[in-house]
Design a protein around this motif. Structure first.
Motif, short mmCIF file in Angstrom:
data_model
loop_
_atom_site.label_atom_id
_atom_site.label_comp_id
_atom_site.label_asym_id
_atom_site.label_seq_id
_atom_site.Cartn_x
_atom_site.Cartn_y
_atom_site.Cartn_z
N LEU A 1 0.83 -1.21 0.00
CA LEU A 1 0.00 0.00 0.00
C LEU A 1 0.86 1.25 0.00
O LEU A 1 0.63 2.18 -0.79
N ASP A 2 1.87 1.28 0.89
CA ASP A 2 2.74 2.46 0.93
C ASP A 2 3.50 2.62 -0.37
O ASP A 2 3.69 3.74 -0.87
N GLY A 3 3.96 1.50 -0.95
CA GLY A 3 4.67 1.58 -2.22
C GLY A 3 3.79 2.10 -3.33
O GLY A 3 4.24 2.88 -4.19
N THR A 4 2.52 1.69 -3.34
CA THR A 4 1.59 2.17 -4.36
C THR A 4 1.34 3.66 -4.21
O THR A 4 1.32 4.40 -5.20
N ARG A 5 1.18 4.12 -2.97
CA ARG A 5 0.98 5.55 -2.74
C ARG A 5 2.17 6.36 -3.24
O ARG A 5 2.01 7.46 -3.78
N ALA A 6 3.36 5.83 -3.05
CA ALA A 6 4.56 6.52 -3.53
C ALA A 6 4.59 6.59 -5.07
O ALA A 6 4.96 7.62 -5.64
N GLU A 7 4.18 5.50 -5.72
CA GLU A 7 4.14 5.50 -7.19
C GLU A 7 3.07 6.45 -7.71
O GLU A 7 3.27 7.16 -8.70
N ILE A 8 1.92 6.49 -7.04
CA ILE A 8 0.87 7.43 -7.43
C ILE A 8 1.38 8.85 -7.33
O ILE A 8 1.20 9.67 -8.24
N ALA A 9 2.05 9.17 -6.20
CA ALA A 9 2.57 10.52 -6.01
C ALA A 9 3.58 10.89 -7.11
O ALA A 9 3.62 12.03 -7.58
N ARG A 10 4.37 9.91 -7.54
CA ARG A 10 5.35 10.16 -8.59
C ARG A 10 4.67 10.52 -9.91
O ARG A 10 5.09 11.47 -10.60
N TYR A 11 3.63 9.79 -10.26
CA TYR A 11 2.93 10.08 -11.52
C TYR A 11 2.08 11.34 -11.42
O TYR A 11 1.90 12.05 -12.41
N VAL A 12 1.58 11.64 -10.23
CA VAL A 12 0.85 12.90 -10.04
C VAL A 12 1.78 14.08 -10.28
O VAL A 12 1.41 15.05 -10.95
N GLU A 13 2.99 14.01 -9.74
CA GLU A 13 3.95 15.09 -9.96
C GLU A 13 4.32 15.20 -11.44
O GLU A 13 4.51 16.30 -11.96
N ARG A 14 4.41 14.06 -12.12
CA ARG A 14 4.71 14.08 -13.55
C ARG A 14 3.56 14.74 -14.32
O ARG A 14 3.80 15.51 -15.27
N ALA A 15 2.32 14.45 -13.91
CA ALA A 15 1.15 15.06 -14.57
C ALA A 15 1.15 16.57 -14.37
O ALA A 15 0.92 17.34 -15.32
N LYS A 16 1.43 17.02 -13.15
CA LYS A 16 1.44 18.45 -12.87
C LYS A 16 2.59 19.16 -13.58
O LYS A 16 2.43 20.28 -14.08
N ALA A 17 3.73 18.48 -13.67
CA ALA A 17 4.86 19.07 -14.39
C ALA A 17 4.55 19.25 -15.87
O ALA A 17 5.01 20.21 -16.50
N ALA A 18 3.76 18.32 -16.43
CA ALA A 18 3.39 18.43 -17.85
C ALA A 18 2.59 19.69 -18.14
O ALA A 18 2.60 20.21 -19.26
N LEU A 19 1.89 20.21 -17.13
CA LEU A 19 1.05 21.39 -17.32
C LEU A 19 1.84 22.70 -17.30
O LEU A 19 1.29 23.75 -17.65
N GLU A 20 3.10 22.67 -16.90
CA GLU A 20 3.86 23.90 -16.69
C GLU A 20 3.91 24.81 -17.92
O GLU A 20 3.87 26.03 -17.78
N PRO A 21 4.01 24.27 -19.15
CA PRO A 21 4.07 25.18 -20.31
C PRO A 21 2.78 25.96 -20.57
O PRO A 21 2.79 26.93 -21.35
N LEU A 22 1.66 25.55 -19.95
CA LEU A 22 0.38 26.22 -20.22
C LEU A 22 0.32 27.56 -19.50
O LEU A 22 0.85 27.71 -18.40
N PRO A 23 -0.35 28.55 -20.10
CA PRO A 23 -0.53 29.83 -19.40
C PRO A 23 -1.43 29.65 -18.18
O PRO A 23 -2.24 28.72 -18.11
N ALA A 24 -1.26 30.52 -17.22
CA ALA A 24 -2.07 30.45 -16.00
C ALA A 24 -3.55 30.60 -16.34
O ALA A 24 -3.93 31.45 -17.16
N SER A 25 -4.39 29.77 -15.73
CA SER A 25 -5.84 29.85 -15.93
C SER A 25 -6.52 29.04 -14.85
O SER A 25 -5.90 28.18 -14.20
N ALA A 26 -7.81 29.27 -14.67
CA ALA A 26 -8.59 28.48 -13.72
C ALA A 26 -8.63 27.02 -14.14
O ALA A 26 -8.61 26.11 -13.30
#
Length: 319
Positions: free
Chosen positions: A279-304
């Motif tokens: 369970l802890d290992g899965t949570r760590a992997e989820i957090a890693r992919y969540v950070e990757r998803a958020k990093a992918a958004l960085e080139p977008l202009p700020a918006s709601a």
């Protein structure tokens, strides 16, 4: 821009739900009833939300893209109808699976019809490359399902092969939802690529979270039995990571369960998955992919809409 349209969860969900209630119909009343029943059972409508948020993040009015968003959800519904036949599932979101009420043959044909109906409308109504993206996505989904079937009971399944299944089976439709929303929203090549990357990483994290919930949530919130993936002999990420620990007792319990027809021992296996770090290992992997998803958004202009996409990803890490 649609400044008066809320881009938060409740605003977009209301928009999608009203659209389904007002407009969804096919030429076949049995298929229409089966699909409407699935839609009425609920669901988070994440795929249409991603489509609308992607369009909004590229500066377009999301209300202009409701049909496209609806097609994304209906592709998902069609895959669920087929999945329940393949898995011999009895319930889905707390109601009877389509096959229980309509039988396997009608369910398979209903799913096929729905795919054809969607692609007829997409091909007629959307320019290249939207139809091509969706047809390739459907191929990926089918490929992912077959890969998952081939992996059933494989206690030595490598994590990267699990991720490939998750990418094709689940993430491909999130990536397509984001990509097509960005294309129709008038996004630049960089924005389209950024949103595709978000959908891919978000979808993998979503599948990992779904696997985690299967062994941590209760039946009422899941809408299906707890430990259902174990009873179907699936190789999920909590199990894969727990087996890495080398505990022979867990390996033997899973081998007995996956080698027979009875579902004895699932509570003990769930407990062992937790104690062996699954369970802890899965949570760590989820957090890693969540950070990757958020990093992918960085080139977008700020918006709601960009902020809301980030919150969708954060919600997976927090659940």
């Amino acid at each position: 821009m649609a400044s008066t349209l809320r881009s938060d969860e409740s605003g977009l969900r209301e928009l999608v739900e009203n659209f389904f209630r007002a407009t969804f119909s096919t030429d076949n009343p049995i298929i229409t009833e089966a699909v409407r029943r699935m839609l009425a059972a609920g669901g988070k409508r994440l795929r249409p939300r991603v489509t609308l948020l992607a369009a909004s993040a590229c500066g377009s009015d999301p209300a202009r893209h409701l049909h496209l968003a609806a097609y994304m959800e209906l592709i998902h519904v069609a895959t669920l109808i087929h999945d329940d036949v393949v898995d011999n599932a009895q319930t889905r979101r707390g109601i009877n699976a389509t096959a229980v009420d309509f039988g396997n043959r009608v369910s398979v044909l209903a799913g096929d019809y729905l795919f054809a109906w969607i692609f007829k409308n997409v091909t007629a109504g959307y320019p290249h490359p939207v139809p091509n993206i969706l047809s390739a996505t459907l191929a990926d989904i089918c490929d992912g399902e077959v890969l998952q079937l081939q992996a059933l009971g494989n206690l030595d399944l490598p994590l990267d092969e699990y991720v490939e299944v998750a990418r094709k089976k689940t993430a491909s439709l999130f990536a397509a939802s984001a990509t097509c929303g960005a294309i129709m929203g008038g996004g630049s090549a960089g924005q389209i690529d950024a949103l595709r990357g978000f959908g891919d990483a978000y979808g993998i994290a979503f599948q990992m979270n779904d696997d985690l919930l299967d062994v941590t949530a209760d039946e009422r919130s899941l809408g299906k039995p707890v430990g259902n993936d174990l009873s179907e002999h699936k190789m999920t990420i909590p199990l894969i990571l727990a087996l890495r620990g080398g505990d022979q007792g867990l390996h033997e319990m899973v081998a007995r369960l996956y080698g027979g027809s009875a579902n004895d021992g699932i509570p003990q296996i769930v407990a062992a998955i937790a104690s062996e770090g699954g369970l802890d290992g899965t949570r760590a992997e989820i957090a890693r992919y969540v950070e990757r998803a958020k990093a992918a958004l960085e080139p977008l202009p700020a918006s709601a809409a960009k902020e809301e996409l980030g919150r969708l990803a954060d919600a997976l890490a927090a659940s």
